[in-house]
Motif scaffolding. Sequence first.
Motif, PDB file in Angstrom:
ATOM      1  N   PRO B 152      -3.344  -3.777 -14.772  1.00  7.40           N
ATOM      2  CA  PRO B 152      -1.904  -4.347 -14.415  1.00  7.40           C
ATOM      3  C   PRO B 152      -1.450  -3.487 -13.121  1.00  7.40           C
ATOM      4  CG  PRO B 152      -2.171  -3.474 -16.682  1.00  7.40           C
ATOM      5  CD  PRO B 152      -3.658  -3.209 -16.126  1.00  7.40           C
ATOM      6  N   ILE B 153      -0.685  -4.246 -12.523  1.00  5.49           N
ATOM      7  CA  ILE B 153      -0.289  -3.568 -11.268  1.00  5.49           C
ATOM      8  C   ILE B 153       1.315  -3.021 -11.207  1.00  5.49           C
ATOM      9  CG2 ILE B 153       0.423  -4.137  -8.831  1.00  5.49           C
ATOM     10  CD1 ILE B 153      -2.524  -4.056  -9.339  1.00  5.49           C
ATOM     11  N   LEU B 154       1.538  -1.752 -11.116  1.00  9.74           N
ATOM     12  CA  LEU B 154       2.954  -1.109 -11.347  1.00  9.74           C
ATOM     13  C   LEU B 154       3.972  -1.856 -10.120  1.00  9.74           C
ATOM     14  CD1 LEU B 154       1.090   0.873 -12.966  1.00  9.74           C
ATOM     15  CD2 LEU B 154       2.939   2.324 -12.501  1.00  9.74           C
ATOM     16  N   HIS B 155       3.390  -1.490  -8.961  1.00  7.23           N
ATOM     17  CA  HIS B 155       4.272  -2.007  -7.937  1.00  7.23           C
ATOM     18  C   HIS B 155       3.689  -3.064  -7.138  1.00  7.23           C
ATOM     19  CE1 HIS B 155       6.433   1.900  -8.260  1.00  7.23           C
ATOM     20  NE2 HIS B 155       5.177   2.317  -8.663  1.00  7.23           N
ATOM     21  N   GLU B 156       4.220  -4.328  -7.210  1.00  6.82           N
ATOM     22  CA  GLU B 156       3.834  -5.496  -6.591  1.00  6.82           C
ATOM     23  C   GLU B 156       3.814  -5.353  -5.053  1.00  6.82           C
ATOM     24  OE1 GLU B 156       5.847  -5.586  -9.001  1.00  6.82           O
ATOM     25  OE2 GLU B 156       5.028  -6.951 -10.714  1.00  6.82           O
ATOM     26  N   ASP B 157       4.516  -4.528  -4.342  1.00 14.00           N
ATOM     27  CA  ASP B 157       4.569  -4.087  -2.956  1.00 14.00           C
ATOM     28  C   ASP B 157       3.945  -2.870  -2.440  1.00 14.00           C
ATOM     29  OD1 ASP B 157       6.128  -2.333  -4.094  1.00 14.00           O
ATOM     30  OD2 ASP B 157       7.959  -2.915  -2.608  1.00 14.00           O
ATOM     31  N   GLU B 159       0.685  -1.403  -0.983  1.00 13.00           N
ATOM     32  CA  GLU B 159      -0.585  -1.731  -0.301  1.00 13.00           C
ATOM     33  C   GLU B 159      -1.175  -0.339  -0.228  1.00 13.00           C
ATOM     34  OE1 GLU B 159      -0.725  -2.955   3.870  1.00 13.00           O
ATOM     35  OE2 GLU B 159       0.909  -4.308   3.153  1.00 13.00           O
ATOM     36  N   THR B 160      -2.513  -0.435  -0.532  1.00  9.54           N
ATOM     37  CA  THR B 160      -3.237   0.899  -0.513  1.00  9.54           C
ATOM     38  C   THR B 160      -3.395   1.310   0.873  1.00  9.54           C
ATOM     39  OG1 THR B 160      -4.561   0.153  -2.219  1.00  9.54           O
ATOM     40  CG2 THR B 160      -5.665   1.859  -1.029  1.00  9.54           C
ATOM     41  N   THR B 161      -3.313   2.509   1.346  1.00 11.97           N
ATOM     42  CA  THR B 161      -3.434   3.077   2.827  1.00 11.97           C
ATOM     43  C   THR B 161      -4.908   3.681   2.647  1.00 11.97           C
ATOM     44  OG1 THR B 161      -1.143   3.530   3.056  1.00 11.97           O
ATOM     45  CG2 THR B 161      -2.674   4.857   4.176  1.00 11.97           C
ATOM     46  N   GLU B 162      -5.847   2.977   3.272  1.00 15.60           N
ATOM     47  CA  GLU B 162      -7.143   3.215   2.961  1.00 15.60           C
ATOM     48  C   GLU B 162      -7.664   3.969   4.276  1.00 15.60           C
ATOM     49  OE1 GLU B 162      -9.447   2.255   0.503  1.00 15.60           O
ATOM     50  OE2 GLU B 162     -11.118   3.008   2.025  1.00 15.60           O
ATOM     51  N   LEU B 163      -7.827   5.265   4.137  1.00 15.11           N
ATOM     52  CA  LEU B 163      -8.551   6.238   5.460  1.00 15.11           C
ATOM     53  C   LEU B 163      -7.633   5.992   6.352  1.00 15.11           C
ATOM     54  CD1 LEU B 163     -12.450   5.687   5.480  1.00 15.11           C
ATOM     55  CD2 LEU B 163     -10.939   7.018   3.734  1.00 15.11           C
ATOM     56  N   GLY B 164      -6.262   6.222   6.167  1.00 13.84           N
ATOM     57  CA  GLY B 164      -5.199   6.442   7.248  1.00 13.84           C
ATOM     58  C   GLY B 164      -4.595   4.778   7.571  1.00 13.84           C
ATOM     59  N   LYS B 165      -5.112   3.887   6.967  1.00 11.18           N
ATOM     60  CA  LYS B 165      -4.572   2.584   7.584  1.00 11.18           C
ATOM     61  C   LYS B 165      -4.277   1.794   6.318  1.00 11.18           C
ATOM     62  CE  LYS B 165      -7.574   2.030  11.949  1.00 11.18           C
ATOM     63  NZ  LYS B 165      -8.801   2.700  11.414  1.00 11.18           N
ATOM     64  N   LYS B 166      -3.120   0.877   6.721  1.00  8.85           N
ATOM     65  CA  LYS B 166      -2.926  -0.144   5.438  1.00  8.85           C
ATOM     66  C   LYS B 166      -3.964  -1.143   5.449  1.00  8.85           C
ATOM     67  CE  LYS B 166       1.534   1.225   4.539  1.00  8.85           C
ATOM     68  NZ  LYS B 166       1.620   1.848   2.874  1.00  8.85           N
ATOM     69  N   SER B 167      -4.195  -1.309   4.310  1.00 11.81           N
ATOM     70  CA  SER B 167      -5.239  -2.478   4.040  1.00 11.81           C
ATOM     71  C   SER B 167      -5.043  -3.554   3.781  1.00 11.81           C
ATOM     72  CB  SER B 167      -6.175  -1.547   2.662  1.00 11.81           C
ATOM     73  OG  SER B 167      -5.357  -1.852   1.488  1.00 11.81           O
ATOM     74  N   GLY B 168      -3.749  -3.861   3.492  1.00 14.60           N
ATOM     75  CA  GLY B 168      -3.324  -5.317   2.977  1.00 14.60           C
ATOM     76  C   GLY B 168      -3.644  -5.678   1.655  1.00 14.60           C
ATOM     77  N   LYS B 169      -4.197  -4.496   0.950  1.00 16.69           N
ATOM     78  CA  LYS B 169      -4.676  -4.857  -0.364  1.00 16.69           C
ATOM     79  C   LYS B 169      -3.515  -4.155  -1.447  1.00 16.69           C
ATOM     80  CE  LYS B 169      -8.327  -4.566  -3.604  1.00 16.69           C
ATOM     81  NZ  LYS B 169      -8.858  -3.478  -4.460  1.00 16.69           N
ATOM     82  N   VAL B 170      -2.879  -5.206  -2.512  1.00 19.95           N
ATOM     83  CA  VAL B 170      -1.898  -4.418  -3.193  1.00 19.95           C
ATOM     84  C   VAL B 170      -2.996  -4.023  -4.284  1.00 19.95           C
ATOM     85  CG1 VAL B 170      -0.290  -5.125  -4.894  1.00 19.95           C
ATOM     86  CG2 VAL B 170      -0.294  -5.752  -2.489  1.00 19.95           C
ATOM     87  N   SER B 171      -2.534  -2.536  -4.725  1.00 20.35           N
ATOM     88  CA  SER B 171      -3.476  -2.057  -5.935  1.00 20.35           C
ATOM     89  C   SER B 171      -2.449  -0.924  -6.326  1.00 20.35           C
ATOM     90  CB  SER B 171      -4.982  -1.576  -5.528  1.00 20.35           C
ATOM     91  OG  SER B 171      -4.770  -0.290  -5.123  1.00 20.35           O
ATOM     92  N   ASN B 172      -3.253  -0.186  -7.501  1.00 22.96           N
ATOM     93  CA  ASN B 172      -2.699   1.080  -8.135  1.00 22.96           C
ATOM     94  C   ASN B 172      -3.098   2.205  -7.102  1.00 22.96           C
ATOM     95  OD1 ASN B 172      -1.051  -0.462  -9.850  1.00 22.96           O
ATOM     96  ND2 ASN B 172      -2.850  -0.373 -11.401  1.00 22.96           N
ATOM     97  N   VAL B 173      -3.946   1.945  -6.233  1.00 23.93           N
ATOM     98  CA  VAL B 173      -4.369   3.052  -5.576  1.00 23.93           C
ATOM     99  C   VAL B 173      -3.543   3.104  -4.270  1.00 23.93           C
ATOM    100  CG1 VAL B 173      -6.011   4.317  -3.997  1.00 23.93           C
ATOM    101  CG2 VAL B 173      -6.514   2.915  -6.185  1.00 23.93           C
ATOM    102  N   ALA B 174      -2.392   4.200  -4.112  1.00 18.73           N
ATOM    103  CA  ALA B 174      -1.469   4.124  -3.007  1.00 18.73           C
ATOM    104  C   ALA B 174      -2.153   4.809  -1.733  1.00 18.73           C
ATOM    105  CB  ALA B 174      -0.499   5.293  -3.331  1.00 18.73           C
ATOM    106  N   VAL B 175      -3.044   5.629  -2.048  1.00 14.86           N
ATOM    107  CA  VAL B 175      -3.822   6.178  -0.670  1.00 14.86           C
ATOM    108  C   VAL B 175      -5.182   6.579  -1.214  1.00 14.86           C
ATOM    109  CG1 VAL B 175      -3.958   8.335   0.802  1.00 14.86           C
ATOM    110  CG2 VAL B 175      -1.504   7.476   0.019  1.00 14.86           C
TER     111      VAL B 175
END
Lengths: 287, 749
Positions: B152-157, B159-175
């Motif tokens: 389940p996704i907590l925040h629909e907006d 986007e995971t920051t993947e190794l310093g870049k916005k990944s465009g992927k919505v998930s529960n992993v913030a960074v």
Amino acid sequence: MKSFDYAAPRSLAEALRLLSFHPRARLLAGGTDILVQMRAGRIDTDFLLDTKGIPELNELKSADGLTIGAAVPCFRIHEDSRVRSKYPALSDVAGLIGGTQIQSRATFGGNVCNAAPSADATPILIAQGATCRIIGTGGQRTVPIELFCTAPGKNVLKQGEILISFHIPAKSKTTGAQYLRFIPRNEMDIAVVGAGVEVALENGVVQSARIALSAVAPVPLFVPAAGDSMVGKAPSAEVIAEAAAIARDAATPISDMRGTVEYRRHLCAVLTRRALEAAIVRAGGKN
Amino acid sequence: MSTPTYSVLGTRPIRHDGADKVTGRAIYGADVHLTGMLHGAVLRSPHAHARILRIDTVKAAALPGVKAVITAADFPQGPDRIVDLGEGDTPLSYIRGNVLAIGKVLYRGHAVAAVAATNAHIAEQAAGLIQVEYEVLPCVLTAPDAMREDAPILHEDLETTELGKKSGKVSNVAVHFRHVLGNSEEAFAQADVVVERTFDTATVHQGYIEPHNATALWNEDGRIHVWCSTQGSFVVRDVTACILDVPVQRVRVTPTEIGGGFGGKIPVYIEPVAAMLSKKTGRPVKVLMSRREVFEGTGPTPGSHMTVKMGVDKTGRMIAAQASLAYEAGAYPGAMVGPGGMCVFASYNIANVTIDGYDVVVNKPSTAAYRAPGATNAAFATETVVDEIAEKLGMDPMELRLMNAAKEGTRRADGPKYRRICCVEVIEAMKNHPHYSAPLEGPNRGRGVAVGFWFNAALPSSCTISVNADGSVNLVEGSTDIGGTRTSIAMQAAEVLGIAVERVNPTVVDTDSVGFTGVTGGSRTTFATGYAAYEAAQDVVRQMKERVAKIWEVEASAVNFEKGAFSAGEKSMTFAELSEKLGSTGGPVVGRGAVNPRSAGGSFSGAIADVEVDPETGRVSVLRFTSIQDAGKAIHPSYVEGQMQGGSAQGIGWALNEEYYMSPDGGMMNSSLLDYRMPTALDLPMIDTCIVEVANPNHPFGVRGVGEANIVPPPAALANAIYRAAGVRMNRLPMKPSAIMEAIWAKGN
């Protein structure tokens, strides 16, 4: 917390009369459970009847056994020299419930009536064969303590009835009792499992034994078969282990934050064995 | 370098606030009473994850005695921006959403609405009359579960920051971040011994004795005055102003005495709520949390899921290390996994390191700092692996640590090279401590050791010192006094001024009355506010020299000041004698100090623990415990020892029994001090302390903060001791009796 009325009658008659006027009344002895439950919104009442001023509920006398009034605070039971010498296990338990400040208020009567499965006083009172003296408008009755609690938070008292006292029979010199509870901390905790036992010896042989457990069933659990298994035998390690195994098998605990089913059942056997060993030492038997 | 001699530093004077605290006269937040004051209560979510469909306040508002009911809709909802929460930057929307839920509730205990009434009982009853319609959503409670694709996704907006870049992927992993030094994969191939283990730790709470509280008065002219228990009055001012969308000039925060914080009293929860209730009613409003609200509605420290792998050559030299750390942020991003990643191998000099960190949101309260936040989890993993490596090598665990200890010039995987640090000295002190070599006899007993590191924070601090005619001084500062810092700060001023510390009156004042001062956190108060006091005292000395010069008709540069006396040639005058003459030589003398130290300089700490494990119940008794820590310069050794003992006690509780025990639907089942099971005095031995002093080059007296590093080693030290006592390696906190028993059973099978 909502406001409520409060009365502190000075006699049983006055107390019974007040109760008859207040069908939603709750009784207060030390208040260490009920006030907490009212604050938490778990008990909703508009009338608290304080029993501490009623003489019969404040008796602590040891003639023909031991009588403990339902409103006698734990510190009196814990510190009473006659209780200490003749019923050391009861004195121990009175010193085990809560901390010193709580013991100045809390009572065996309240602990038993609160009917928590984890109550510390109830198993040792069961082991020592206590009976409960109850009064209502219809008169008095006596109930063996193992039948007093009926479900978590529920007991045999009907609306309008008051628990007056516990009576514990006189014990032979070769009778020993012990209550052990398991808690992860050293104090200020609720039993994960408790075991109260009494063993009466005669010529080195078990004449009678009573075993009760806390926190492993909906009510404090008396396991007659466990004690009976020892009767007529010398209290050897095997005999003790067998009684402990019977106690363990009688337990029907739940898994919760205090322990899992498997762990609690295991502890039943460990604590029953350790309590029996200590009780046998107190009874003058070797172990 | 010669060791300076001090007359005040290193002594143990009675604390300035002692009498008020032992007599009960000290004013805490709950003691604040204002004329016409109302009492507030907060309605909290019964669900761990749900959409708020409708809030009906009509019934609550109609209850006699109720003066106001508010929800998030009553607050300004301007555009999002980044605000500094005292120990880091956070989007305002997260803080706002945590103060009163907007649209969704994200944990059980999440504040939804609040009321003000003529007394607390009516307020509580009214809160219960607020009707909230929820659409209950599935919840997710641990980092590994929250990282699953189908979680389940907590925040629909978000986007995971993947190794310093916005990944465009919505998930529960913030960074997801990574630190790399050398090449750990290649280096592992060269290693003779490699140990890799996975660890889990439960969410735990700081457990400060005083619940959160706030009293606010929104004045008719728009000025807002807040009294509260906080580690940072300026943070409360700034965040409250942001949430209420008013200029900071209009908010004044008076920090009351504080009954503990440990990082948990940096975030803002009820201060803006009390202020908004005051605005609506025109009266002061006080809001107090219950213990349950503290557990369920304020920030604990993250639970974590970690894998640590370390490789050594046959001599024991560490050549490679990897860590994967997934920390539970709670409802909003910001798990302390950043510091966890920086601390995980901070005690060692390892050339090839890879560290991955994941900041994961879950349906639990939004986490906050807790004493070396993030470091204790990581050290539990690393120090257990190090212990196992020592065992495999047949090496003394202290020798293995000493051989690999970080030193000046060691580079950490996250970048920095250490300046002068004290890891080696702490490990040597552990090795040489009588506890380490004392015999430990008897069955089921074992001894364990561990070390740990914490950076400490610097941050700005301000202080003024005014000289009284009798030669005493008034010292004004803005750091809430949690650990005796009025006195440790006053001692630094007294040392400079050459006067007794009893001649200094230290006062902690409100945000209108002193320059900006960062939080009492990051072990920084004695370091940074002490530094500001040092500067203010130096300013006083400069000005006083000018007065002496005027009286003696000499150049100010010709005036010496030593041990509380001014002199020039044959002439001499004490600080007190000169203080009498200030009126006639130009007026009052007020010294000021304002600092923003570049770096705090970290602190290392070690623990030696002896335990006995009951093999039939799994219960651990701590028989003996010693905490060793570098204090740079121990200003007031009793307070340093107190910090070491306090951190050790909390570390022991975290290790053995404390946890958020969650129901599957996300309710904390043990939100009371009875069931949360922090250790009591009866559960702890007297904790021995050993202060190591390696002067910190970043402070004029060499001070290093000591508030935090001491909590880092205890869980690992206890795990290692339990292994020696019971033969089981515990990879999960808490190491509660049932868990140890289960490990013993598993070993038997």
